[in-house]
Design a protein around this motif. Structure first.
Motif, PDB file in Angstrom:
ATOM      1  N   ALA A 218      13.092   7.268  -2.105  1.00 59.37           N
ATOM      2  CA  ALA A 218      12.522   8.508  -1.582  1.00 59.37           C
ATOM      3  C   ALA A 218      11.408   8.166  -0.602  1.00 59.37           C
ATOM      4  CB  ALA A 218      11.980   9.362  -2.728  1.00 59.37           C
ATOM      5  N   ARG A 219      11.025   9.162   0.192  1.00 58.20           N
ATOM      6  CA  ARG A 219       9.913   8.984   1.134  1.00 58.20           C
ATOM      7  C   ARG A 219       8.723   9.793   0.618  1.00 58.20           C
ATOM      8  NH1 ARG A 219       8.496  11.870   5.448  1.00 58.20           N
ATOM      9  NH2 ARG A 219      10.393  13.099   5.295  1.00 58.20           N
ATOM     10  N   VAL A 220       7.539   9.218   0.716  1.00 52.65           N
ATOM     11  CA  VAL A 220       6.341   9.925   0.237  1.00 52.65           C
ATOM     12  C   VAL A 220       5.974  11.014   1.239  1.00 52.65           C
ATOM     13  CG1 VAL A 220       3.903   9.705  -0.384  1.00 52.65           C
ATOM     14  CG2 VAL A 220       5.508   7.882  -0.969  1.00 52.65           C
TER      15      VAL A 220
ATOM     16  N   ALA B  47       0.846  -1.192   0.000  1.00 52.29           N
ATOM     17  CA  ALA B  47       0.000   0.000   0.000  1.00 52.29           C
ATOM     18  C   ALA B  47       0.884   1.245   0.000  1.00 52.29           C
ATOM     19  CB  ALA B  47      -0.901  -0.013   1.210  1.00 52.29           C
ATOM     20  N   LEU B  48       0.502   2.178  -0.834  1.00 49.91           N
ATOM     21  CA  LEU B  48       1.245   3.431  -0.926  1.00 49.91           C
ATOM     22  C   LEU B  48       0.567   4.442  -0.009  1.00 49.91           C
ATOM     23  CD1 LEU B  48       3.381   5.154  -2.544  1.00 49.91           C
ATOM     24  CD2 LEU B  48       1.497   5.741  -4.060  1.00 49.91           C
TER      25      LEU B  48
ATOM     26  N   ILE C  19      -0.117  12.328  -8.920  1.00 59.60           N
ATOM     27  CA  ILE C  19       1.295  12.473  -8.562  1.00 59.60           C
ATOM     28  C   ILE C  19       1.552  12.068  -7.115  1.00 59.60           C
ATOM     29  CG2 ILE C  19       1.764  14.308 -10.232  1.00 59.60           C
ATOM     30  CD1 ILE C  19       1.627  16.114  -7.506  1.00 59.60           C
ATOM     31  N   ALA C  20       2.826  11.934  -6.804  1.00 60.18           N
ATOM     32  CA  ALA C  20       3.272  11.771  -5.421  1.00 60.18           C
ATOM     33  C   ALA C  20       4.357  12.814  -5.189  1.00 60.18           C
ATOM     34  CB  ALA C  20       3.818  10.363  -5.220  1.00 60.18           C
ATOM     35  N   ARG C  21       4.283  13.487  -4.053  1.00 62.03           N
ATOM     36  CA  ARG C  21       5.356  14.422  -3.688  1.00 62.03           C
ATOM     37  C   ARG C  21       6.329  13.649  -2.812  1.00 62.03           C
ATOM     38  NH1 ARG C  21       5.645  19.672  -4.258  1.00 62.03           N
ATOM     39  NH2 ARG C  21       3.442  19.867  -4.735  1.00 62.03           N
TER      40      ARG C  21
ATOM     41  N   GLY D  40       5.122  11.101 -11.132  1.00 57.81           N
ATOM     42  CA  GLY D  40       3.864  10.436 -11.460  1.00 57.81           C
ATOM     43  C   GLY D  40       3.664   9.226 -10.554  1.00 57.81           C
ATOM     44  N   ARG D  41       2.431   9.013 -10.116  1.00 55.28           N
ATOM     45  CA  ARG D  41       2.197   7.975  -9.113  1.00 55.28           C
ATOM     46  C   ARG D  41       2.459   6.564  -9.656  1.00 55.28           C
ATOM     47  NH1 ARG D  41      -3.048   8.684  -5.456  1.00 55.28           N
ATOM     48  NH2 ARG D  41      -2.288  10.816  -5.390  1.00 55.28           N
TER      49      ARG D  41
END
Lengths: 359, 589
Positions: free
Chosen positions: A317-319, A298-299, A337-339, A351-352
């Motif tokens: 990287a860390r979300v 799970a994201l 997207i994900a930052r 992009g996610r």
């Protein structure tokens, strides 16, 4: 907010169920609940091969096929062994007689035809399927095979070149980025699964020389990959991350280090088709722990992810945030997207679908 | 088919191999309108392995956009309720699952019925392995053995038997061949494998008697039907098999299938339905391409008939590595230059860089281009995929005829590879490079992937699909005039007088150049085109002509690169860069 994204799975312990099947119907050799070892036969079938065509006109030096029948020593339905005479001509070299022998063991299927052909059908041969994994038979697929369940560590990989095999895990690299170099390969590597960040062609040749079981790396260059595909080699190379210069992921590397010296199995070819599954590495646990389920990747905010597209390809990287609204990427494509926060603290937007959950 | 009064709201879902999209259509002020669309990643593989989850997530996005409840725990709420929740109809198209594999056994590939199957199979994207009986002579056992080998190596979803009897002896031979195939199938324990006979009804009846009891057998007799009807009979057989053996085996699809009344259609075929409607409604020729992650579709709908070709061998996702085919490979070098792929790029990557980009896309086909350079790689993969399909079809560049008092033909681009390009100029150039149309035609992009959705909508409510399609769901880029023929680079390709808003503008274009001229959407201009020697803009070689062109988001595009566009050439990247710049310059203005 959580989302589930396509991710190559890396797990310290999963319950793996594998179907081990014949390509045609045959006999299943084990019972439900039975414990099996990797080399145990679980199913067997008998299949016949393609008939072999022999032209007697050519073999006996005849003018045409009309007179072939009178030179035949065998009839349709007769069994023949490889090298056995099936026809004998009148004359030949230096007073001898021209003979025609069967190239295979089998049965005369038909002939001769007008053109002088006879067909020899090879004897049926067996196809056997091994359990491949140590575990328990939890399902029977009637006339085809079984489902074997096993518990252990599991790594899904991008692809592999070479076939299914088994060996002992040996981590030869000191860090996830360290490539496999020829000097890291010695006689102690024979039959082992060598783990490193990447691999060079000279190191692959050294690995071949000592007869390693497989090479497990994060990435290979396109040149190396093409070389592997062009030259079918008796070594399996498995790629966990991608192509170019990418280290093996820290989590995968640590998993192999924790399992160094243990028996591992490479499953599946990893060749991509519309429905093909990725190549897999399985390391059975010493003791079975039933009841484990497949944990989902799970994201969520705080997840550690690997970037698999763009300028930061391969970076961890860390979300930081998962915004609801789609926005244009650098390519112009609108995407969810994900930052992310990179290891050096820099924040980027990706992009996610271009990240994979690592832990 | 349902009438408009029965169907107000329709939810259409398209399950692609990488993305699942959904679009909601509803009655607005008495007419059907597009309301909302959304997409998410297809959930065919781990960690979900159930495509119904992706469908549900996509619909949940639509629910958030519209503030309307559509899904219940057991599936879509059907029909629409008085409180506004639910939809009247739920339909799906899909391109997930790969292609249908057919083992074809025939005495002759020259038979008309074989060619009919070939056409139907091509339009359905089937993979065919053909075994001709001539190569299988030598007795029943030998034939059965060879067929058995084909079954093992090709692993078909179905077997097609072909034959034209032409007499009692030939008919008996066909029945014998059917028995041999049946022997092979039973010896390989493939009794559940469907066997279809295409040929004369009499032989089909005999075969049904001989092998119908042990096998899943059906006889099709297209020879007794004429033209389109014969094609449709084969097509129905193929689509049934595709639904059963390809789509039916996609994990979780059975859940989605249970939610809908109308059976699913292949996305490209649904898109073809919309194109057919547009061609008929506007009475124009349509040339279109649909570039997906795991399939490529090519459509040609003209006055002479239509041709649809679909393949699951190419695409920009899981099939991308196929495009690294090794051309330009020097002896002893492990990596090829891949000139055929590189010719579509405006940069000059090393063989290593090009192969790495392609292999990483192949390894993770669901990823989205993150950078402009990655988008250009995908453009190249998409264009080359279409060229590979066209080469298989021996498809020549299509010349749109220019007829007075008739509308211009339309070249349509669909699929994310075209629609996601980050500029109108790139969309136009991708479409032109892929299809290579010549003459005068409009350029249109299916930017929101509406055509496949509307193709499915049309199957439950034709008026709804028509109302939305007529409202124009396509992004109109403008008119393109392009020439067929070849010339010397830089030599005069055409002199053009363009009359717009009473002003006359004189344009000159050299061969192998491309030019975009402002012409806003909704406006028209009169053109007088005087081609250079040997070039044909639609009136014949070297012949001048007049026409009225329509404006669009990009304007008027003059493509004087000749046809075919790009021969594999190591220096092509510089030209591609110039062409992209020429179109993007106009867009910036």
């Amino acid at each position: 907010m959580e989302a589930v994204i396509p991710t190559l799975r890396v797990a310290a312990e999963v319950k793996l169920c594998k179907a081990r099947c014949l390509p045609v119907d045959g006999d299943v050799l084990v019972d439900p609940g039975e414990r099996v070892a990797p080399g145990d036969l679980v199913a067997r079938a008998s299949v016949r091969g393609e008939a072999f065509r022999v032209n007697l006109v050519e073999a006996l030096g005849l003018k045409d096929g009309e007179s072939v029948a009178k030179y035949l020593l065998k009839s349709p339905g007769d069994a023949v062994s490889a090298g056995e005479e099936i026809a004998r001509g009148k004359g030949g070299f230096v007073g001898g007689k021209r003979v025609c022998t069967s190239p295979i063991e089998g049965t005369i299927a038909s002939g001769p035809t007008m053109s002088g052909d006879i067909l020899i059908a090879p004897d049926p041969h067996d196809i056997e399927v091994q359990a491949l994994l140590p575990g328990q038979v939890v399902g029977i697929l009637p006339q085809r095979g079984v489902i074997v369940e096993s518990v252990g560590a599991y790594v899904q990989c991008v692809t592999c070149v070479g076939g299914e095999c088994q060996g002992t895990i040996k981590v030869v690299a000191g860090s996830p980025a360290q490539p496999l170099e020829p000097e890291l390969v010695d006689d102690s590597c024979t039959g082992a699964f060598l783990v490193a960040g990447s691999v060079t062609l000279p190191a692959l040749r050294a690995a071949l020389f000592v007869g390693v079981g497989a090479v497990i790396v994060g990435s290979v260059t396109a040149t190396t990959f093409q070389w592997l595909r062009d030259n079918s080699q008796p070594v399996t190379v498995i790629i966990t991350e991608g192509f170019g210069a990418m280290p093996i992921s820290r989590r995968t590397f640590d998993l192999f280090r924790a399992n160094a010296g243990r028996r591992a199995y490479i499953l599946g070819s990893g060749e991509k088709g519309a429905n093909s599954a990725p190549a897999e590495i399985f390391i059975p646990a010493v003791e079975s722990k039933p009841g484990l389920g497949g944990a989902e990747a799970a994201l969520a905010v705080g997840s550690i992810v690997r970037i698999v597209r763009g300028d930061s390809f391969g970076a961890l990287a860390r979300v930081v945030a998962l915004p609801d609204r789609a926005r244009p990427l650098g390519s112009g494509v609108r995407s969810e997207i994900a930052r992310l926060s990179l290891e050096d603290g820099q924040e980027i937007v990706v992009g996610r679908g271009n990240i994979e959950v690592v832990e | 088919m349902t009438s408009r009064s029965d169907v107000s709201s329709i939810l259409a879902v398209d399950i692609g191999s990488c993305k699942t999209s959904a679009a909601l259509f509803d009655l607005v002020e008495g007419q059907h309108r597009f309301v909302a669309r959304a997409d998410t990643l297809t959930t065919q593989f781990w960690p979900i392995e159930d495509v119904s989850v992706g469908v549900r997530r996509t619909v949940e996005k639509i629910e958030r956009i519209c503030g309307r409840k559509i899904m219940s725990p057991s599936g879509p709420i059907l029909p629409e309720r008085t409180d506004g929740s639910g939809v009247d109809s739920f339909v799906t198209a899909a391109s997930v699952g790969g292609s249908l594999r057919l083992l074809v056994i025939t005495p002759s590939i020259g038979l008309p019925s074989f060619r009919q199957l070939q056409g139907a199979a091509a339009s359905r994207g089937c993979e065919m392995e053909v075994m001709t009986v001539d190569g299988l002579d030598g007795g029943s056992e030998a034939r059965a053995g060879t067929i058995a080998k084909g079954l093992r190596s090709f692993q078909p979803h179905a077997v097609f038997l072909f034959g034209q009897s032409g007499g009692k002896a030939a008919a008996n031979a066909l029945v014998k061949l059917g028995q041999d195939a049946a022997d092979a199938i039973t010896s390989e324990s493939h009794e559940r494998l469907p066997v279809r006979f295409v040929g004369e009804a009499e032989v089909g009846t005999s075969l049904a008697r001989e092998i119908g009891e042990v096998l899943d057998f059906a006889a099709l007799s297209p020879r007794e039907a004429a033209g389109d009807e014969a094609f449709r009979a084969l097509d129905h057989a193929l689509v049934d098999l595709w639904r059963q053996f390809v789509l039916g085996r996609v994990p979780g699809y059975n859940v989605v299938a249970a939610w809908q009344k109308a059976p699913a259609e292949h996305s490209s075929f649904a898109l073809g339905d919309s194109l057919r409607f547009l061609a008929g409604y506007h009475k124009v020729e349509v040339l279109a391409v649909d570039i997906g992650a795991s399939s490529v579709g090519l459509f040609k709908i003209t006055k002479d008939g239509e041709q649809i070709a679909l393949t699951a061998r190419y695409g920009v996702g899981r099939n991308a590595a196929v495009l690294l085919n090794g051309d330009g490979k020097a002896e002893g070098q492990p990596l090829a230059e891949n000139i055929s792929l590189k010719r579509w790029l405006p940069m000059d990557p090393t063989p290593e860089e090009l192969a790495t980009a392609v292999l990483n896309k192949w390894a993770r086909p669901w990823t989205t281009p993150e950078t402009a350079e990655e988008m250009l790689f995908e453009r190249a993969l998409g264009v080359e995929s279409v060229h590979r399909l066209r080469a298989e079809l021996r498809d020549e560049p299509y010349l749109f005829s220019i007829r007075e008092k008739e509308g211009l033909g339309v070249a349509v681009g669909g699929g994310s590879t075209i629609a996601n390009q980050n500029s109108l100029g790139r969309m136009a150039l991708t479409l032109l490079d892929a299809l290579e149309p010549a003459g005068a035609f409009e350029l249109a992009i299916d930017r929101d992937a509406m055509l496949a959705h509307l193709g499915m909508v049309g199957r439950v409510c034709s008026t709804a699909a028509a109302e939305v399609l007529v409202g124009d769901v396509l992004l109109r880029l403008g008119t393109c005039i392009s020439c067929s023929g070849q010339g010397r680079a830089g030599s005069r390709a055409a002199s053009i007088e363009m009359t717009h808003r009473g002003q006359v503008e004189k344009l000159q274009i050299g061969f192998d150049e491309i030019l975009a001229v402002p012409l806003p959407l909704g406006e028209t201009a009169e053109l007088l085109v005087k081609p250079g020697n040997g070039l044909d803009f639609g009136w014949g070689k070297g012949k001048s002509g007049k026409l009225t062109v329509k404006g669009g988001a990009l304007g008027l595009v003059i493509d004087a690169r000749g046809r075919p566009v790009a021969e594999a050439d190591r220096r092509r990247s510089e030209k591609t860069r110039q062409w992209l710049e020429a179109l993007e310059r106009q867009e910036a203005v």
